[in-house]
Motif scaffolding. Structure first.
Motif, PDB file in Angstrom:
ATOM      1  N   PHE A  28       0.833  -1.212   0.000  1.00  0.00           N
ATOM      2  CA  PHE A  28       0.000   0.000   0.000  1.00  0.00           C
ATOM      3  C   PHE A  28       0.865   1.259   0.000  1.00  0.00           C
ATOM      4  CE2 PHE A  28      -2.282   3.313   2.379  1.00  0.00           C
ATOM      5  CZ  PHE A  28      -3.388   3.472   1.551  1.00  0.00           C
ATOM      6  N   VAL A  29       1.923   1.265   0.822  1.00  0.00           N
ATOM      7  CA  VAL A  29       2.813   2.430   0.904  1.00  0.00           C
ATOM      8  C   VAL A  29       3.530   2.659  -0.419  1.00  0.00           C
ATOM      9  CG1 VAL A  29       4.893   3.347   2.007  1.00  0.00           C
ATOM     10  CG2 VAL A  29       3.124   2.247   3.392  1.00  0.00           C
ATOM     11  N   ILE A  30       4.035   1.576  -1.018  1.00  0.00           N
ATOM     12  CA  ILE A  30       4.724   1.696  -2.309  1.00  0.00           C
ATOM     13  C   ILE A  30       3.774   2.198  -3.387  1.00  0.00           C
ATOM     14  CG2 ILE A  30       5.844   0.385  -4.156  1.00  0.00           C
ATOM     15  CD1 ILE A  30       7.055  -1.403  -2.019  1.00  0.00           C
ATOM     16  N   LEU A  31       2.558   1.676  -3.366  1.00  0.00           N
ATOM     17  CA  LEU A  31       1.561   2.092  -4.360  1.00  0.00           C
ATOM     18  C   LEU A  31       1.256   3.581  -4.258  1.00  0.00           C
ATOM     19  CD1 LEU A  31      -0.544   1.386  -6.534  1.00  0.00           C
ATOM     20  CD2 LEU A  31      -2.144   0.882  -4.685  1.00  0.00           C
ATOM     21  N   ILE A  32       1.050   4.072  -3.050  1.00  0.00           N
ATOM     22  CA  ILE A  32       0.717   5.485  -2.856  1.00  0.00           C
ATOM     23  C   ILE A  32       1.892   6.380  -3.231  1.00  0.00           C
ATOM     24  CG2 ILE A  32       0.124   7.250  -1.164  1.00  0.00           C
ATOM     25  CD1 ILE A  32      -2.193   5.441  -1.905  1.00  0.00           C
TER      26      ILE A  32
END
Length: 241
Positions: free
Chosen positions: A92-96
Motif C-alpha cells: 500500500f505504501v509503495i503504491l501510494i
C-alpha cells in the motif's frame, strides 16, 4: 542573490516559444496523471516523462534534470516491479508513494521549466497572440509572478527562523509553534504580495483598453516544432488508446 525566476530575465539556452511550453506542460500533466500503463498509453507516458528532463539538461540544469530522472525512474521501478513482490502495508505504501511521484512530479517539473525560463512579457505576448481576453491574461500574469515570489518569501522566513535558533525539526516536537513561526507569517505575506502584484500589473497598463506593445521576440522555430510534435504525439496516443 535572486534566481532567474525572480529577475524575470531567464538565461535560457533553448529559446522555446511560451505557447510550446504551455502545450508541453499541459500534455505532460494530462497524460501522466491518467496513469495508463498498457499499450499506447505506456509509450505516451515514457515520451512525455522524458521531455522535462531533456529540457532541463538542455538549459544546463544538470542537477535538477538528473535528480528528476532518478526520482521518476525509482518510482517507476517500484510501481512496476516491487509492487508485484510485496503485500499488505508495504504494498500500500509503495503504491501510494510511487503513484504520486509518477503521476504528479513530471507535470510539476514541466511547470517549473515553464516558469523559470519564461518572462512575464513573453508570456503576455504569447497570450495576446492566442487572442485571449485580459480577464484571463491579467490573473495568469499575476500568478506567473506570485508563485516564485511566495517561494522566495518562504526561504526568507526559513532564514529568519534559523537566525533565531528555530530549526525545522521543531515541526515534529512542537507543530503548533512551528505553525505560528512559519505558516502564519507566510499567509500574511501571501495576502500582501497578491495585492502588490495586482497593483503592479495594473500600473503597468495590463488593464488598459489600448493595445500594448512588446519588445520581446517570440516565435516558432525548429526546436518548437520538435517539442510540439512530441507533445501532440503523446496526446494523440493517449486519446486513441
Amino acid at each position: 542573490m535572486q534566481s532567474n525566476i525572480m529577475l524575470g530575465v531567464p538565461k535560457s539556452r533553448l529559446r522555446l516559444d511560451p505557447r510550446t511550453k504551455i502545450l508541453m506542460t499541459a500534455s505532460v500533466s494530462i497524460v501522466l496523471i491518467s496513469g495508463g500503463v498498457i499499450g499506447y498509453d505506456m509509450i505516451a507516458r515514457i515520451m512525455l516523462a522524458i521531455l522535462p528532463a531533456v529540457l532541463l539538461i538542455s538549459e544546463g540544469r544538470l542537477k535538477s534534470g538528473f535528480l528528476y530522472s532518478v526520482v521518476f525512474l525509482t518510482a517507476s521501478f517500484a510501481e512496476s516491479v516491487l509492487l508485484m513482490h510485496t503485500k499488505g502495508i508495504s504494498s500500500f505504501v509503495i503504491l501510494i508513494c510511487s503513484g504520486l511521484i509518477t503521476r504528479f512530479v513530471p507535470g510539476l517539473i514541466a511547470g517549473y521549466y515553464l516558469l523559470s525560463t519564461t518572462t512575464v512579457s513573453e508570456f503576455n505576448c504569447a497570450m495576446k497572440r492566442m487572442y485571449l481576453t485580459d480577464k484571463i491574461i491579467i490573473p495568469l500574469s499575476v500568478m506567473f509572478r506570485f508563485i516564485p515570489t511566495i517561494i522566495e518569501e518562504s526561504q526568507s522566513i526559513n532564514t529568519a527562523m534559523m537566525m533565531r535558533g528555530i530549526k525545522r525539526s521543531r515541526i515534529f516536537r512542537s507543530p503548533v509553534l512551528y505553525l505560528e513561526y512559519k505558516i502564519v507569517p507566510l499567509l500574511m505575506s501571501v495576502v500582501k504580495i497578491g495585492e502588490e502584484l495586482t497593483a503592479a500589473s495594473l500600473t503597468k497598463g495590463l488593464g488598459s483598453e489600448i493595445k500594448r506593445t512588446n519588445i520581446c521576440k517570440i516565435g516558432f522555430h525548429l526546436a518548437d516544432i520538435i517539442i510540439a510534435s512530441i507533445s501532440l504525439t503523446g496526446l494523440l496516443l493517449y486519446i486513441i488508446n
